[in-house]
Motif scaffolding. Structure first.
Motif, mmCIF file in Angstrom:
data_model
loop_
_atom_site.group_PDB
_atom_site.id
_atom_site.type_symbol
_atom_site.label_atom_id
_atom_site.label_comp_id
_atom_site.label_asym_id
_atom_site.label_seq_id
_atom_site.Cartn_x
_atom_site.Cartn_y
_atom_site.Cartn_z
ATOM 1 N N MET A 94 0.829 -1.208 0.000
ATOM 2 C CA MET A 94 0.000 0.000 0.000
ATOM 3 C C MET A 94 0.866 1.261 0.000
ATOM 4 O O MET A 94 0.615 2.207 -0.767
ATOM 5 N N THR A 95 1.880 1.271 0.851
ATOM 6 C CA THR A 95 2.779 2.425 0.915
ATOM 7 C C THR A 95 3.454 2.648 -0.434
ATOM 8 O O THR A 95 3.577 3.793 -0.907
ATOM 9 N N TYR A 165 2.092 11.413 5.829
ATOM 10 C CA TYR A 165 0.889 10.829 6.419
ATOM 11 C C TYR A 165 1.017 9.322 6.613
ATOM 12 O O TYR A 165 0.432 8.767 7.563
ATOM 13 N N CYS A 166 1.778 8.651 5.757
ATOM 14 C CA CYS A 166 2.032 7.231 5.989
ATOM 15 C C CYS A 166 2.866 7.029 7.253
ATOM 16 O O CYS A 166 2.657 6.068 7.995
ATOM 17 N N ALA A 167 3.815 7.935 7.502
ATOM 18 C CA ALA A 167 4.615 7.844 8.721
ATOM 19 C C ALA A 167 3.738 8.051 9.953
ATOM 20 O O ALA A 167 3.880 7.358 10.960
ATOM 21 N N GLY A 169 0.289 7.686 10.205
ATOM 22 C CA GLY A 169 -0.824 6.766 10.397
ATOM 23 C C GLY A 169 -0.879 5.619 9.431
ATOM 24 O O GLY A 169 -1.959 5.035 9.236
ATOM 25 N N GLY A 170 0.242 5.272 8.836
ATOM 26 C CA GLY A 170 0.263 4.153 7.905
ATOM 27 C C GLY A 170 -0.551 4.440 6.655
ATOM 28 O O GLY A 170 -0.970 5.581 6.413
ATOM 29 N N PRO A 171 -0.796 3.423 5.849
ATOM 30 C CA PRO A 171 -1.551 3.621 4.600
ATOM 31 C C PRO A 171 -2.967 4.138 4.819
ATOM 32 O O PRO A 171 -3.537 4.753 3.916
ATOM 33 N N VAL A 172 -3.535 3.912 6.003
ATOM 34 C CA VAL A 172 -4.888 4.402 6.264
ATOM 35 C C VAL A 172 -4.918 5.924 6.153
ATOM 36 O O VAL A 172 -5.733 6.499 5.421
ATOM 37 N N LEU A 173 -4.012 6.580 6.856
ATOM 38 C CA LEU A 173 -3.930 8.038 6.757
ATOM 39 C C LEU A 173 -3.347 8.447 5.410
ATOM 40 O O LEU A 173 -3.703 9.499 4.856
ATOM 41 N N GLY A 174 -2.475 7.606 4.860
ATOM 42 C CA GLY A 174 -1.922 7.875 3.542
ATOM 43 C C GLY A 174 -2.992 7.918 2.470
ATOM 44 O O GLY A 174 -2.973 8.789 1.590
ATOM 45 N N PHE A 175 -3.945 6.985 2.523
ATOM 46 C CA PHE A 175 -5.033 6.975 1.549
ATOM 47 C C PHE A 175 -5.966 8.162 1.741
ATOM 48 O O PHE A 175 -6.529 8.676 0.763
ATOM 49 N N PHE A 176 -6.150 8.600 2.973
ATOM 50 C CA PHE A 176 -6.951 9.798 3.213
ATOM 51 C C PHE A 176 -6.314 11.004 2.523
ATOM 52 O O PHE A 176 -6.989 11.779 1.828
ATOM 53 N N ALA A 305 15.939 15.080 -1.779
ATOM 54 C CA ALA A 305 15.008 15.526 -0.740
ATOM 55 C C ALA A 305 14.148 14.364 -0.252
ATOM 56 O O ALA A 305 13.890 14.234 0.951
ATOM 57 N N SER A 306 13.715 13.516 -1.173
ATOM 58 C CA SER A 306 12.865 12.376 -0.810
ATOM 59 C C SER A 306 13.605 11.387 0.081
ATOM 60 O O SER A 306 13.063 10.909 1.095
ATOM 61 N N ILE A 307 14.832 11.080 -0.275
ATOM 62 C CA ILE A 307 15.626 10.134 0.525
ATOM 63 C C ILE A 307 15.935 10.723 1.898
ATOM 64 O O ILE A 307 15.840 10.029 2.926
ATOM 65 N N LEU A 308 16.295 11.998 1.938
ATOM 66 C CA LEU A 308 16.559 12.637 3.230
ATOM 67 C C LEU A 308 15.319 12.621 4.121
ATOM 68 O O LEU A 308 15.414 12.367 5.332
ATOM 69 N N PHE A 309 14.157 12.886 3.519
ATOM 70 C CA PHE A 309 12.930 12.902 4.313
ATOM 71 C C PHE A 309 12.575 11.497 4.798
ATOM 72 O O PHE A 309 12.136 11.328 5.945
ATOM 73 N N GLU A 310 12.762 10.500 3.958
ATOM 74 C CA GLU A 310 12.514 9.118 4.368
ATOM 75 C C GLU A 310 13.406 8.743 5.553
ATOM 76 O O GLU A 310 12.936 8.157 6.541
ATOM 77 N N LEU A 311 14.679 9.070 5.466
ATOM 78 C CA LEU A 311 15.603 8.761 6.555
ATOM 79 C C LEU A 311 15.227 9.519 7.826
ATOM 80 O O LEU A 311 15.325 8.978 8.943
ATOM 81 N N PHE A 312 14.797 10.759 7.664
ATOM 82 C CA PHE A 312 14.363 11.556 8.818
ATOM 83 C C PHE A 312 13.162 10.901 9.503
ATOM 84 O O PHE A 312 13.134 10.764 10.738
ATOM 85 N N CYS A 313 12.170 10.498 8.705
ATOM 86 C CA CYS A 313 10.980 9.849 9.267
ATOM 87 C C CYS A 313 11.348 8.552 9.979
ATOM 88 O O CYS A 313 10.844 8.262 11.080
#
Length: 328
Positions: A94-95, A165-167, A169-176, A305-313
Motif C-alpha cells: 500500500m505504501t 501521512y504514511c509515517a 498513520g500508515g496507509p490508512v492516513l496515507g489513503f486519506f 530531498a525524498s531520501i533525506l525525508f525518508e531517513l528523517f521519518c
C-alpha cells in the motif's frame, strides 16, 4: 510488534518505489479513487444553486475520503489477525502505491529525451501528460520551466505529503491524504464547472498539504548541500523566503520557490489553461535561461530531498519506538 512492522513496511514501500516505480494495473487504488471521483462528479455536479453545489461537493469529499480509509483499515486489521507477515506485506504494498518517486522521474525525463532527440512537437506532447496548462505553443525554454515546476510541486504532492501521512498513520492516513490530493487534481478548479462543487476539495487539500509543503521545501534546501555547485542553497533560501507565497495556493510555491532559487531560474508567471490566460506572479530570479538539463537537475533535487525525508521519518519513528513503543 505492530509499530515495528509499521516502520519496516514504511521503509519497504519506499524502497519498492525506488526500484520499480508506481505499478501500473487496472485496479491501482489511486486509479479506483479517481474513478469514484469521476462517477460522483457526474452524478452530483448538476445544475443547481451555488450553495447546493457546495453541499454536494462536501458530500463528495466525505464519500471519497471515507471509502479508502475504511477499506484499507479493515484489510490491514483482518490480515494482522491472520498473521503479522501478511500485515507487513499489505502495508508495504500500500505504501509503495501511494508514492511516486521513480514514476515522476520517468515521466518528466520523457520531456527531456524528447527535447534532446525528437523535437519540440514531441516534447510538448510529453509535457501535456504531466501538466494542466496548454502546451501546444510553448517554446523550448517554456517547456523546460514547466517541467521543472511540475517536478518541484510534485515533490510535495506525490512524495513528501504521502510519506508524511504514511509515517503518522500508515496507509490508512496515507489513503486519506491521497484521496484529498486526487480530488484536488480533478475537481478543485476555479472555473464555472467546479468553482462551487470543488471548493471543499480545495480547502481540504490546502489544509492537509500545509505542513508537508513546508517540510518538502526544507528538505529540498537541505538537499542542495549534497548536490554540488549546480545547486545554490543560499539562493534557494533567499527565493523561498521572498517568493513562497507567489501562488494562489498557500502551498504550491513553497517547493517551486526553492527549486527556482537553487537552479537560478525564473519560474511560474502567466500561462494558458484551456485557452484562457492566467496571470500568475513569477517565482525566482532569471540568472540564466532554462535548458533541458534543468529537468535532470530538478529530478536530482527531488530524489535527494525524498531520501533525506525518508531517513528523517525512519529516525523519528525508531527513536519513538525505542523510547515509548518497545514491546507493543
Amino acid at each position: 510488534m505492530i509499530f515495528l512492522l509499521h516502520i519496516a513496511a514504511f521503509a519497504a514501500g519506499f524502497i519498492l518505489d525506488l526500484i520499480f516505480g508506481d505499478p501500473q494495473y487496472p485496479f491501482h487504488p489511486v486509479r479506483l479513487i479517481g474513478l469514484l471521483i469521476e462517477k460522483l462528479e457526474k452524478l452530483l455536479n448538476r445544475e443547481a444553486s451555488p450553495a447546493s453545489k457546495k453541499r454536494r461537493g462536501f458530500l463528495t469529499v466525505c464519500l471519497v475520503s471515507a471509502l479508502p480509509v475504511i477499506l484499507s483499515a479493515a484489510l490491514l486489521f483482518f490480515l494482522y489477525k491472520i498473521h503479522f507477515i501478511l500485515f507487513f506485506i499489505a502495508e508495504s504494498l500500500m505504501t509503495w502505491q501511494l508514492i511516486a518517486i521513480k514514476s515522476l522521474r520517468i515521466e518528466s525525463m520523457k520531456v527531456y529525451y524528447a527535447l534532446k532527440n525528437e523535437g519540440l512537437g514531441q516534447a510538448r506532447k510529453a509535457l501535456s501528460m504531466i501538466v494542466g496548462r496548454d502546451t501546444q505553443n510553448l517554446s523550448q525554454e517554456q517547456i523546460c520551466k514547466a517541467c521543472v515546476e511540475t517536478i518541484a510541486e510534485s515533490t510535495c504532492d506525490g512524495i513528501i505529503e504521502p510519506l508524511f501521512y504514511c509515517a503518522l498513520g500508515g496507509p490508512v492516513l496515507g489513503f486519506f491524504s491521497k484521496a484529498s490530493n486526487t480530488m484536488d487534481s480533478m475537481i478543485a478548479y476555479k472555473n464555472e464547472r467546479f468553482i462551487d462543487f470543488g471548493r471543499a476539495a480545495a480547502k481540504l487539500d490546502d489544509f492537509l498539504n500545509f505542513i508537508p509543503a513546508r517540510l518538502a521545501a526544507a528538505f529540498m534546501i537541505a538537499g542542495c548541500f549534497f548536490l554540488g555547485k549546480s545547486f545554490s542553497a543560499g539562493d534557494a533560501v533567499k527565493i523561498f523566503l521572498r517568493d513562497r507565497f507567489n501562488h494562489q495556493s498557500p502551498n504550491s510555491a513553497q517547493t517551486e520557490s526553492v527549486c527556482a532559487g537553487a537552479l537560478g531560474l525564473k519560474l511560474a508567471g502567466p500561462a494558458y489553461y484551456e485557452g484562457k490566460l492566467e496571470d500568475k506572479p513569477f517565482i525566482g530570479d532569471e540568472k540564466r535561461m532554462a535548458k533541458a538539463d534543468d529537468i535532470r537537475l530538478a529530478n536530482r533535487l527531488m530524489y535527494t530531498a525524498s531520501i533525506l525525508f525518508e531517513l528523517f521519518c525512519l529516525a523519528i519513528m525508531m527513536s519513538l519506538y525505542f523510547t515509548f513503543w518497545r514491546g507493543i
